[in-house]
Design an enzyme around this catalytic site. Structure first.
Site: not given
Length: 382
Positions: A46, A290
């Protein structure tokens, strides 16, 4: 009835870490690779954005090392960071040699030293150094490695096998501490089988599944880390979990990541009124690391009492969006979100377990015969 099996190497986990190891071991070894569900159920499949490496002639190892240390808030093990970055190009070349179909650069040779693959940029990086396969890099890497593994007669790929616990000499009442394999539940038969092995490798991923918003599959519940700990291994930094800033926020979207490469290619984070806000938190704005971006989004959601913020790349040409981000475009369209015409509702989501089983640069744990690699391990890199 339960059965007993014997292999030279037992690999618990069938993602990029486990398959890469199996493919690089000598061909005379009998190797079993276990997957707790279907082979493609892990996190590797994914992953969207890509892999960071020093690939451009204008980039340097030192620059990548500095970017990584900065993104890690000065907490990374510099030796582990440098070791990884120094070997990044050869690791990518190995993937290319296996046949991973990375996206090629149609302008190769003009200003990038002749490197033939397209590089994008992600948060915390001062250069374009993310090699990718459109926006489905994980699927491309996984499918390639799986195809290669299926061609190797010495590699046995076993689905629906859940490792329950490790077998050690100490637990069997024998002198010594060595790991001898694992007890494994066969979900098809319902029996717990015994898998003996000269060497056992934990490649079972992290533990981000437990959060409300997560980009990770259901299987990433930290069971490999727990098995190692119960067997006498040290674990470290389990309080550090990386949150990806942009996961699709939609009641029918269980956990769909919106690749960081959108921000690398100019997408803007906005409040419901259309106002950009990242420049108030960091001069790098949407391209900050992030943790900074995720905390900024969280701050704005709590300050305003809103459920999500918005990621907008609709100011880019439609053809550019569809070419670079076909997976995101198609997935969002199933929820009636056209990313070429409007913004995407997003929230931060638990993404990566930075801690894990303590290992050295060869993946060795505290227990002889037991190794840990990939997200299961803690090297100090993250």
């Amino acid at each position: 009835m339960s059965q007993q099996f014997q292999h030279d190497v037992l690999v618990i986990g069938s993602g990029a870490a486990g398959l890469s190891l199996a493919l690089t071991l000598p061909s005379h070894l009998r190797i079993a690779v276990l997957s707790k569900g279907d082979l493609a159920n892990g996190s590797t499949f994914w992953a969207q954005g890509g892999v960071a490496a020093v690939l451009d002639d204008t980039d340097t190892v030192q620059s990548h090392v500095e970017d990584t240390l900065n993104a890690g808030g000065g907490l990374c093990n510099e030796d582990a960071v440098r070791f990884t970055v120094e070997h990044s190009r050869e690791a990518i070349q190995w993937l290319i040699d296996q046949g991973v179909p990375f996206t090629r650069d149609e302008h190769a040779g003009s200003d990038d030293g002749g490197f033939e693959f397209h590089l994008t940029r992600e948060g915390g990086h001062s250069h374009r150094r993310i090699i990718h396969a459109a926006d489905a890099t994980g699927a491309a890497i996984f499918k390639t490695l799986l195809d290669q593994a299926r061609q190797r007669p010495n590699i046995q790929l076993l689905e629906q096998r859940v490792a329950v616990d490790l077998i050690t000499e100490k637990r069997l009442g024998l002198p010594g501490e060595r790991c001898l394999g694992a007890y494994v539940l066969n979900r098809t038969s319902g029996e717990v089988d015994t898998y003996g092995a000269r060497f056992t490798i934990l490649a079972s991923g992290g533990a981000a599944f437990y959060y409300l918003y997560t980009s990770i599959s259901d299987g990433a519940c930290g069971d490999g880390i727990a098995m190692a700990w119960r067997s006498g291994c040290r674990v470290a930094n389990l309080e550090f979990n990386q949150f990806h800033p942009t996961c699709l926020y939609h009641p029918q979207a269980k956990s769909f990541l919106i690749t960081e490469a959108l921000r690398g290619e100019g997408a803007h984070l906005k409040l419901p009124n259309g106002e950009r806000f990242m420049q108030r938190f960091d001069p790098r704005a949407e391209l900050a690391p992030r943790d900074i971006v995720a905390r900024a989004i969280d701050h704005e959601m709590k300050r305003l009492g809103i459920d999500c913020v918005y990621l907008d790349i609709s100011h880019k040409p439609e053809a550019f969006i569809k070419t670079h981000f076909p997976t995101v475009y198609e997935r969002c369209l199933t929820f009636n979100i056209d990313i070429t015409k409007g913004p995407i509702p997003v929230v931060p989501a638990a993404h990566y377990t930075c801690g894990g089983v303590m290992v050295d640069q060869h993946g060795r744990t505290d227990v002889p015969g037991l190794y840990a690699i990939g997200e299961t391990s803690f090297t100090g890199l993250h």
